[in-house]
Design a protein around this motif. Structure first.
Motif, mmCIF file in Angstrom:
data_model
loop_
_atom_site.group_PDB
_atom_site.id
_atom_site.type_symbol
_atom_site.label_atom_id
_atom_site.label_comp_id
_atom_site.label_asym_id
_atom_site.label_seq_id
_atom_site.Cartn_x
_atom_site.Cartn_y
_atom_site.Cartn_z
ATOM 1 N N SER A 49 9.658 31.057 -39.279
ATOM 2 C CA SER A 49 8.760 31.868 -39.627
ATOM 3 C C SER A 49 7.182 31.258 -39.659
ATOM 4 N N ALA A 60 2.195 37.682 -41.568
ATOM 5 C CA ALA A 60 3.438 37.166 -41.011
ATOM 6 C C ALA A 60 3.511 37.440 -39.361
ATOM 7 N N THR A 111 8.759 35.900 -37.628
ATOM 8 C CA THR A 111 9.700 36.335 -38.908
ATOM 9 C C THR A 111 10.860 36.042 -38.623
#
Ligand SMILES: Nc1ncnc2c1ncn2[C@@H]1O[C@H](COP(=O)(O)OP(=O)(O)OP(=O)(O)O)[C@@H](O)[C@H]1O
Length: 257
Positions: free
Chosen positions: A11, A18, A21
């Motif tokens: 990640s 983000a 991921t």
């Protein structure tokens, strides 16, 4: 095939964003692998994580089983990871040979090595041999700025190749090329793969992906949505949805990337 490179539960966050991921995939030794996905999917970020520009926020990146996440970018070249960039970063006012030799200097990264006449003459010989081997021997003395774009793209690849990589990562190698130049580049990359170099290619030109790569990983919004044969990728419902926004299972000819 054994994995040359493997990402396990990787990640990457930028602040609260983000971008990658929980992505896992293997790049088998000797593979010609494509990394594809819509704009902003995270492909370049994966390249930056593998080459060491970024550190993962979580997960492991292994080269031949060795965890490399903490190894600085420059040292990863010595371990066998090389890349060429989406935008050509050749020195336009220098010759082909000088540009390739810059790749050798970057790899050595030591001023003493750069200045040694013996080292420079060995580099020169190696660069000339590589250019000849790759069919670019007619250009070594020419200034890069005067050369056709298709040739410049090949020189960019050769400059990465001079580091004798096990894994060569190419970011949109066909961007800006016409069909003839792209077909020519594909033959050139097949020639490199035939020498045992593993390829990981980010590319939007799906005809190049299909003809060059045997395997594809597809990202969407930083998540892996496909990992399998290139021949099947355009039939995958998740891939079609990522590109088209709706379920298009059954429309096998739809072009993605
Ligand atoms: N240093 C950064 N800081 C913040 N966000 C970033 C950073 N680098 C990339 N991103 C974001 O991460 C997402 C993925 O970007 P990335 O460049 O990896 O995508 P990509 O799949 O290579 O896209 P493209 O096909 O357009 O080149 C994008 O939303 C981008 O804005």
């Amino acid at each position: 095939m054994t994995a040359l490179m493997s990402l396990t539960n990787v990640s990457k966050n930028f602040g609260g964003l983000a971008v990658i991921t929980d992505v896992s995939f293997d790049v088998p030794a000797g593979a010609r692998m494509a990394l594809i996905g819509p704009n902003g999917a995270g492909k370049t970020t994966i390249f930056n994580l593998i080459s060491g520009v970024y550190q993962p926020s979580a997960g492991e990146i292994r080269l031949e089983g060795q965890e490399i996440s903490a190894i600085p970018s420059r040292e990863r070249i010595g371990l066998g990871i090389a890349r060429s960039f989406q935008n050509i970063r050749l020195m336009p006012h220098l010759s082909v040979l000088e540009n390739v030799m810059l790749g050798q200097q970057a790899r050595a990264g030591n001023l003493g090595n750069m200045l040694s006449p013996l080292r420079r003459s060995r580099w020169r010989r190696e660069a000339e041999e590589l250019l000849e081997q790759m069919g670019l021997d007619t250009y070594p003395g020419e200034v890069v700025a005067t050369l056709p774009y298709g040739i410049r793209k090949k020189i960019e690849v050769v400059r990465a190749l001079v580091a004798k990589p096990k894994l060569l990562m190419l970011d949109e190698p066909a961007a800006g090329l016409n069909n003839t130049e792209t077909a020519n580049l594909k033959d050139f990359l097949m020639q490199i793969a035939a020498t045992g170099v593993t390829l990981l290619v980010v590319e939007h030109d799906m005809s190049l992906v299909r003809s060059l790569c045997d395997h594809a990983v597809v990202l969407n919004f930083g998540e892996k949505i496909y990992d399998g044969p290139t021949a099947e990728v355009q039939k995958d419902p998740d891939v079609l949805e990522a590109y088209l926004g709706t379920r298009h299972a059954g429309k096998e000819t739809t072009d993605v990337a």
